[in-house]
Design a protein around this motif. Structure first.
Motif, PDB file in Angstrom:
ATOM      1  N   ASP A 114       0.822  -1.206   0.000  1.00 26.85           N
ATOM      2  CA  ASP A 114       0.000   0.000   0.000  1.00 26.85           C
ATOM      3  C   ASP A 114       0.858   1.259   0.000  1.00 26.85           C
ATOM      4  O   ASP A 114       0.516   2.252  -0.654  1.00 26.85           O
ATOM      5  N   GLY A 115       1.970   1.215   0.729  1.00 29.91           N
ATOM      6  CA  GLY A 115       2.850   2.384   0.782  1.00 29.91           C
ATOM      7  C   GLY A 115       3.424   2.713  -0.581  1.00 29.91           C
ATOM      8  O   GLY A 115       3.505   3.885  -0.976  1.00 29.91           O
ATOM      9  N   VAL A 116       3.840   1.686  -1.324  1.00 26.99           N
ATOM     10  CA  VAL A 116       4.382   1.897  -2.664  1.00 26.99           C
ATOM     11  C   VAL A 116       3.298   2.426  -3.600  1.00 26.99           C
ATOM     12  O   VAL A 116       3.528   3.366  -4.378  1.00 26.99           O
ATOM     13  N   MET A 117       2.109   1.853  -3.523  1.00 26.67           N
ATOM     14  CA  MET A 117       1.022   2.301  -4.391  1.00 26.67           C
ATOM     15  C   MET A 117       0.644   3.754  -4.113  1.00 26.67           C
ATOM     16  O   MET A 117       0.457   4.562  -5.043  1.00 26.67           O
ATOM     17  N   ARG A 118       0.542   4.136  -2.834  1.00 24.60           N
ATOM     18  CA  ARG A 118       0.176   5.520  -2.507  1.00 24.60           C
ATOM     19  C   ARG A 118       1.266   6.489  -2.941  1.00 24.60           C
ATOM     20  O   ARG A 118       0.981   7.575  -3.466  1.00 24.60           O
ATOM     21  N   SER A 119       2.497   6.109  -2.732  1.00 25.58           N
ATOM     22  CA  SER A 119       3.614   6.968  -3.127  1.00 25.58           C
ATOM     23  C   SER A 119       3.625   7.169  -4.634  1.00 25.58           C
ATOM     24  O   SER A 119       3.814   8.293  -5.130  1.00 25.58           O
ATOM     25  N   PHE A 120       3.408   6.084  -5.377  1.00 25.10           N
ATOM     26  CA  PHE A 120       3.415   6.167  -6.837  1.00 25.10           C
ATOM     27  C   PHE A 120       2.297   7.080  -7.345  1.00 25.10           C
ATOM     28  O   PHE A 120       2.512   7.922  -8.224  1.00 25.10           O
ATOM     29  N   GLU A 121       1.100   6.914  -6.798  1.00 24.09           N
ATOM     30  CA  GLU A 121      -0.027   7.741  -7.229  1.00 24.09           C
ATOM     31  C   GLU A 121       0.242   9.219  -6.970  1.00 24.09           C
ATOM     32  O   GLU A 121      -0.080  10.074  -7.810  1.00 24.09           O
ATOM     33  N   SER A 122       0.845   9.533  -5.831  1.00 23.84           N
ATOM     34  CA  SER A 122       1.165  10.926  -5.519  1.00 23.84           C
ATOM     35  C   SER A 122       2.228  11.472  -6.467  1.00 23.84           C
ATOM     36  O   SER A 122       2.171  12.627  -6.886  1.00 23.84           O
ATOM     37  N   SER A 123       3.182  10.625  -6.838  1.00 20.21           N
ATOM     38  CA  SER A 123       4.224  11.054  -7.766  1.00 20.21           C
ATOM     39  C   SER A 123       3.643  11.371  -9.138  1.00 20.21           C
ATOM     40  O   SER A 123       4.036  12.354  -9.777  1.00 20.21           O
ATOM     41  N   LEU A 124       2.708  10.549  -9.601  1.00 17.72           N
ATOM     42  CA  LEU A 124       2.071  10.826 -10.883  1.00 17.72           C
ATOM     43  C   LEU A 124       1.403  12.206 -10.880  1.00 17.72           C
ATOM     44  O   LEU A 124       1.490  12.960 -11.854  1.00 17.72           O
ATOM     45  N   GLN A 125       0.751  12.529  -9.767  1.00 19.13           N
ATOM     46  CA  GLN A 125       0.075  13.827  -9.667  1.00 19.13           C
ATOM     47  C   GLN A 125       1.084  14.972  -9.674  1.00 19.13           C
ATOM     48  O   GLN A 125       0.898  15.965 -10.385  1.00 19.13           O
TER      49      GLN A 125
END
Length: 345
Positions: A114-125
């Motif tokens: 979950d930490g990797v997924m949340r971090s990735f989504e924030s980076s895309l934004q």
């Protein structure tokens, strides 16, 4: 793309843009100047840009995202990192974790799914993009985590790596990699999972080539490309040992043994009229495993200086002299006289 050991070629394509400095590393950087530096890099022919949420706690990604909006997305490669989440905090010290005037976040290690997924989504934004070419797991390893290393490694192997595989299967990323300051964690991961590339900071440079003993061959066997970051070993290979110092190595004042070795390199540089910084930038990309040499830039002057250094013609005899004086590893390839240079624009 990085998945092939062939990398992105040599010459201008081999010089990558490290975006930590435009995240206010050590000092504040003007927003307009940061964006202009990225675009100057693109105009000069640089096609690889690397960042991370940790750099300025999102600021580097935001600025890089703004800078690339006017560029054709398929015309460059972009990497960012996961492994830390940004936790909101009250305003702290002006300089935290090396970043000046940082946003109100604290980076917290999180290698879970979950930490990797949340971090990735924030980076895309923050980057304002639909996909990332290369996603790197950031700062795994005993050097960073000490006794907590086994815990974080298991979190990644059981959670974070699965998240990266899922993102690759969804074509939201094109390559999975590691970004670290030690080659040992690279060997550990390659024994457990498949990686496309490894960003290794400061460990394959003109000053040190211990990875030649085994690690580089392992990467070649596994078809894993290497991004040679921090080619100046955080300063001393850029500044040399002139003046009064202090001279920095691994972000700290250099020990006497490092200073002595750099002085020996400088003797050969003086004999052949070669800038130490030019040799430091050009040396790593001679290795067939290395796809890019990655240096950080905060302004146009630094960027254009690096372009000129990559374009500096270094005679083969210079590299032969370094081998003869045992100043570089006997198995380390060196640039040839015909090495492709960065074209000055």
């Amino acid at each position: 793309m990085f998945p092939s050991c062939a990398g992105s070629g040599r010459g201008v394509a081999a010089l990558g843009f490290g975006a930590a400095p435009i995240g206010n590393l050590y000092h504040e950087v003007d927003e307009a100047a940061a964006i202009a530096t990225v675009r100057t890099a693109f105009d000069a022919g640089i096609r690889y840009f690397d960042t991370a949420p940790h750099y300025g706690f999102g600021l580097s990604e935001q600025r890089l995202g703004r800078a690339i909006q006017s560029l054709p997305r398929e015309s460059f490669e972009l990497s960012t990192k996961v492994g830390r989440r940004l936790q909101p905090v009250s305003r702290g010290e002006y300089v935290r974790h090396g970043f000046a005037g940082a946003a109100d976040f604290e980076p917290v290690f999180d290698y879970s799914y979950d930490g990797v997924m949340r971090s990735f989504e924030s980076s895309l934004q923050r980057l304002q993009t639909d996909y990332i070419d290369t996603l790197l797991i950031h700062d795994l390893g005993r050097q960073t985590h000490g006794d907590a290393h086994p815990h974080y490694l298991q979190d990644f192997l059981q959670g974070g790596y699965r998240a990266m595989e899922a993102l690759k299967n969804q074509r939201l990323i094109r390559a999975i990699g590691l970004g670290a300051n030690e080659w040992q964690i690279g060997e550990t991961l390659l024994a457990a999972v498949d990686l496309d590339c490894i960003l290794l900071a400061g460990r394959y440079t003109l000053l040190e080539q211990q990875p030649c003993d085994h690690f580089m061959s392992l990467c070649q066997q596994r078809r894993v490309s290497l991004i040679a970051a921090a080619p100046f070993n955080s300063g001393i290979l850029a500044s040399g040992t002139g003046g009064e110092g202090p001279w920095y190595y691994n972000y700290q004042p250099a020990p006497p043994s490092v200073i002595d070795r750099v002085k020996q390199l400088e003797v050969i540089c003086y004999e052949f009229g070669v800038p130490l910084a030019a040799a430091a930038l050009q040396f790593p990309v001679a290795h067939p495993v290395v796809s890019h040499v990655l240096a950080g830039f905060s302004n146009n002057e630094e960027l254009l200086s690096a372009v000129a250094l990559m374009n500096f013609a270094i005679p083969v005899a210079f590299w032969e002299a370094l081998h003869q004086q045992q100043l570089i590893h006997p198995d380390a390839p060196v640039p040839s006289a015909s090495i492709k240079r960065v074209a000055e624009k």
